[in-house]
Design a protein around this motif. Structure first.
Motif, PDB file in Angstrom:
ATOM      1  N   TRP A  54      38.922  27.358  35.667  1.00 52.28           N
ATOM      2  CA  TRP A  54      39.141  28.511  36.538  1.00 52.28           C
ATOM      3  C   TRP A  54      39.226  29.783  35.695  1.00 52.28           C
ATOM      4  CZ3 TRP A  54      38.333  28.503  41.460  1.00 52.28           C
ATOM      5  CH2 TRP A  54      38.661  27.410  42.272  1.00 52.28           C
ATOM      6  N   VAL A  56      38.596  34.410  36.160  1.00 48.97           N
ATOM      7  CA  VAL A  56      38.282  35.539  37.025  1.00 48.97           C
ATOM      8  C   VAL A  56      37.748  36.678  36.167  1.00 48.97           C
ATOM      9  CG1 VAL A  56      40.632  36.493  36.988  1.00 48.97           C
ATOM     10  CG2 VAL A  56      39.161  36.970  38.934  1.00 48.97           C
ATOM     11  N   GLN A  74      32.584  26.735  42.452  1.00 48.60           N
ATOM     12  CA  GLN A  74      33.661  26.816  43.432  1.00 48.60           C
ATOM     13  C   GLN A  74      34.382  28.147  43.304  1.00 48.60           C
ATOM     14  OE1 GLN A  74      37.000  24.017  43.122  1.00 48.60           O
ATOM     15  NE2 GLN A  74      37.045  23.938  45.363  1.00 48.60           N
ATOM     16  N   LEU A  75      34.637  28.791  44.448  1.00 49.98           N
ATOM     17  CA  LEU A  75      35.411  30.026  44.478  1.00 49.98           C
ATOM     18  C   LEU A  75      36.872  29.691  44.734  1.00 49.98           C
ATOM     19  CD1 LEU A  75      33.021  32.364  46.501  1.00 49.98           C
ATOM     20  CD2 LEU A  75      33.095  31.912  44.041  1.00 49.98           C
ATOM     21  N   SER A  78      41.218  35.554  45.623  1.00 54.91           N
ATOM     22  CA  SER A  78      41.465  36.720  44.770  1.00 54.91           C
ATOM     23  C   SER A  78      42.950  36.940  44.502  1.00 54.91           C
ATOM     24  CB  SER A  78      40.853  37.971  45.404  1.00 54.91           C
ATOM     25  OG  SER A  78      41.373  38.169  46.699  1.00 54.91           O
ATOM     26  N   THR A  87      32.448  26.023  48.076  1.00 57.16           N
ATOM     27  CA  THR A  87      31.581  25.592  46.980  1.00 57.16           C
ATOM     28  C   THR A  87      30.124  25.890  47.335  1.00 57.16           C
ATOM     29  OG1 THR A  87      31.365  23.331  47.825  1.00 57.16           O
ATOM     30  CG2 THR A  87      33.118  23.732  46.214  1.00 57.16           C
ATOM     31  N   VAL A 104      29.368  35.759  42.752  1.00 60.81           N
ATOM     32  CA  VAL A 104      30.831  35.725  42.744  1.00 60.81           C
ATOM     33  C   VAL A 104      31.285  37.178  42.693  1.00 60.81           C
ATOM     34  CG1 VAL A 104      32.912  34.963  41.545  1.00 60.81           C
ATOM     35  CG2 VAL A 104      30.849  33.518  41.517  1.00 60.81           C
ATOM     36  N   VAL A 108      37.295  37.595  42.038  1.00 64.42           N
ATOM     37  CA  VAL A 108      37.423  36.297  42.706  1.00 64.42           C
ATOM     38  C   VAL A 108      37.422  35.191  41.648  1.00 64.42           C
ATOM     39  CG1 VAL A 108      36.292  34.672  44.290  1.00 64.42           C
ATOM     40  CG2 VAL A 108      36.380  37.111  44.853  1.00 64.42           C
ATOM     41  N   TRP A 109      38.419  34.292  41.735  1.00 61.91           N
ATOM     42  CA  TRP A 109      38.478  33.146  40.832  1.00 61.91           C
ATOM     43  C   TRP A 109      37.245  32.270  41.028  1.00 61.91           C
ATOM     44  CZ3 TRP A 109      42.018  32.478  37.053  1.00 61.91           C
ATOM     45  CH2 TRP A 109      43.196  33.222  37.112  1.00 61.91           C
ATOM     46  N   GLN A 110      36.792  31.651  39.941  1.00 61.50           N
ATOM     47  CA  GLN A 110      35.637  30.768  39.984  1.00 61.50           C
ATOM     48  C   GLN A 110      35.768  29.678  38.937  1.00 61.50           C
ATOM     49  OE1 GLN A 110      31.980  32.410  38.092  1.00 61.50           O
ATOM     50  NE2 GLN A 110      33.161  34.316  37.976  1.00 61.50           N
TER      51      GLN A 110
END
Length: 141
Positions: A54, A56, A74-75, A78, A87, A104, A108-110
């Protein structure tokens, strides 16, 4: 080191996988956090079963699939910490929902889930990727 990583002169990435910056725009933009190039691009390779942790980025990131395997992006929202979210499978089987690119949004986390086969993508970050604009939740592993 995977053979393709060696051939493309890739290095280990802190998120997991292998990477090398291949382009930095000569144009710059002024941001409150300092000047940044308008965009940057990396090659990013995951071997079979590898994933990224993970993270950002404070800029938009566009993922472009090259193959040959698939990659699940995968997101994670925020918020201050990531949460399992939507996903997207990057791959060549478009009739079955795979996509050749995904975006993305900034902030936003990814992460990627374990890849199916070796997969090469390019990641375009605009404004450019800068380690000051990036947060890693925990190293992959």
């Amino acid at each position: 080191m995977p053979e393709r990583a060696r051939m493309l002169d890739l290095a280990p990435h802190p998120e997991g996988g292998w990477f090398r910056r291949t382009y930095t725009s000569p144009l710059t933009v002024e941001l409150p956090r300092g000047p940044r190039a308008a965009a940057s691009i990396i090659h990013y390779l995951l071997s079979d079963g590898e994933a990224s942790a993970w993270h950002v980025v404070r800029s938009d990131e566009i993922w472009l699939w090259h193959g040959p395997g698939t990659l699940t992006l995968q997101l994670g929202g925020s918020g201050n910490e990531p949460v399992d979210g939507e996903t997207t499978v990057l791959g060549g089987d478009t009739p079955n929902g795979e996509r050749a690119q995904a975006v993305v949004p900034a902030g936003v986390w990814q992460r990627t889930l374990p890849s199916e086969g070796e997969t090469l993508v390019s990641c375009v970050v605009s404004p450019e990727f800068h380690y000051d604009d990036w947060v890693l939740d925990a190293p992959a592993g």
